[in-house]
Each structure stands twice: as structure tokens, then as C-alpha cells.
Motif scaffolding. Sequence first.
Motif, short mmCIF file in Angstrom:
data_model
loop_
_atom_site.label_atom_id
_atom_site.label_comp_id
_atom_site.label_asym_id
_atom_site.label_seq_id
_atom_site.Cartn_x
_atom_site.Cartn_y
_atom_site.Cartn_z
N MET A 73 0.83 -1.19 0.00
CA MET A 73 0.00 0.00 0.00
C MET A 73 0.87 1.25 0.00
SD MET A 73 -2.90 1.60 0.18
CE MET A 73 -4.18 0.48 0.63
N MET A 74 1.83 1.29 0.93
CA MET A 74 2.67 2.48 1.04
C MET A 74 3.54 2.67 -0.19
SD MET A 74 3.55 2.33 5.15
CE MET A 74 5.21 2.72 4.90
N THR A 130 -1.46 3.80 6.74
CA THR A 130 -0.72 2.55 6.86
C THR A 130 0.53 2.76 7.71
OG1 THR A 130 -1.52 1.93 4.67
CG2 THR A 130 0.30 0.65 5.57
N GLN A 131 1.23 3.85 7.45
CA GLN A 131 2.45 4.15 8.20
C GLN A 131 2.17 4.34 9.68
OE1 GLN A 131 4.50 8.25 8.45
NE2 GLN A 131 5.11 7.36 6.49
N ARG A 132 1.13 5.10 10.01
CA ARG A 132 0.79 5.31 11.42
C ARG A 132 0.36 4.01 12.09
NH1 ARG A 132 -0.88 9.96 9.07
NH2 ARG A 132 -3.00 9.26 8.76
N SER A 133 -0.36 3.17 11.37
CA SER A 133 -0.79 1.89 11.94
C SER A 133 0.40 1.02 12.28
CB SER A 133 -1.71 1.16 10.96
OG SER A 133 -2.87 1.90 10.73
N ILE A 134 1.36 0.94 11.39
CA ILE A 134 2.55 0.12 11.65
C ILE A 134 3.34 0.69 12.82
CG2 ILE A 134 4.80 -0.58 10.71
CD1 ILE A 134 3.41 -0.78 7.97
N LEU A 158 10.70 -2.85 5.44
CA LEU A 158 9.24 -2.76 5.31
C LEU A 158 8.75 -3.20 3.94
CD1 LEU A 158 8.35 0.56 7.12
CD2 LEU A 158 7.81 -1.74 7.83
N ARG A 159 9.63 -3.22 2.95
CA ARG A 159 9.24 -3.61 1.59
C ARG A 159 8.67 -5.03 1.57
NH1 ARG A 159 9.45 -4.81 -3.43
NH2 ARG A 159 10.53 -3.96 -5.14
N SER A 160 9.20 -5.89 2.42
CA SER A 160 8.77 -7.29 2.41
C SER A 160 7.60 -7.55 3.37
CB SER A 160 9.94 -8.20 2.77
OG SER A 160 10.40 -7.89 4.07
#
Length: 168
Positions: free
Chosen positions: A1-2, A46-50, A114-116
Motif C-alpha cells: 500500500m505504502m 498505513t504508516q501510522r498503523s505500523i 518494510l518492503r517485504s
Amino acid sequence: MMLTALAITPLTQLPLLLASPGLRWQVAIGAALFLQLACAGAAGTTQRSIRQIITTAGMQARMPAVSTWLTAGARPAAALLAGGLGAWIGVRPALTAGTFLLLVPLVVLARSPLRSLRHMPDQPPAAPGPGGEPVPPPPPPRTAAAVVPAPVHTEDARQKRLPGGDAA
């Protein structure tokens, strides 16, 4: 997504770089801005959730505060630099430079672990207490109904008020 959102974002600048006067370009820039904001929302959420998931319980309040402080604090400096660059080399070259700078987060994320990531990570273990023993998880939230205080004035007292606001 990111990664997808960050890859689309620089492309949304193309109408702005190619625009000339006219309604068609105004509509194209508006549509591109809409798409850019949608990408920012998708990547940001998505970033904040992670970040929220991987942050330990003791830092939960600090993480979003620091993130907001850094991003909001960088905006005035970025605006000043962009304005200076636009005055120095011109508006279109400055916009082109800004478009290329939008590739930096994409490259950084593409080269990161994070790519994977294919699903949300597990939460980190609780930090040990002062004696080295694990800290127990917080108790579950109480589900009791909230107590509502009684009104200060009764219905009769409200009805006896004079039009000027004074009580009778």
C-alpha cells in the motif's frame, strides 16, 4: 500500500509541470491533487498503523506526538526553501526539483525491510519492570455505564427565570 501510494505521488505532479492556461489544465491539476491527497491518506494511515503496532506501551502517547511535531515543524522550513528556490531558479524548475524530491521516500521505503512486510507485525513484548520481572498487561476496560450527575437546577427553577436572566 505504502509503496504504491508513494510511487503514484510524483506522477500526480505531472499536470502541474505541464500545465498552461485553460480550464482543461485546471481540471487536470484538480484531479491530480485529489489523487495525491488520496495517496497521502493511504500511505499515512498505513504508516501510522505500523508505527502504533510496533511502539511499546510506554511510548504510545509520545510516538504520534513526535511524528506530528516533526512533520508539522518541517513544513514552514520547506515552504521557505521552496519559495527561495522558486525565486532563484524559477517556478517550473523548482516544481520539477520538488517532484524529484518526492521520489526520496519511495526509494527509502523500497530499500527498507518494510518492503517485504505483507501483514501487520505483532506487538512488541512488554518492557520489563524495575526488578526485571515482566510487567502485567493493563486490565481490560471497564464496561460499567457512566454515572451521570444530577442537574444543578431543577425544572421548576429553570421555568421561574425572568427574561433578563435573573432568577425570580
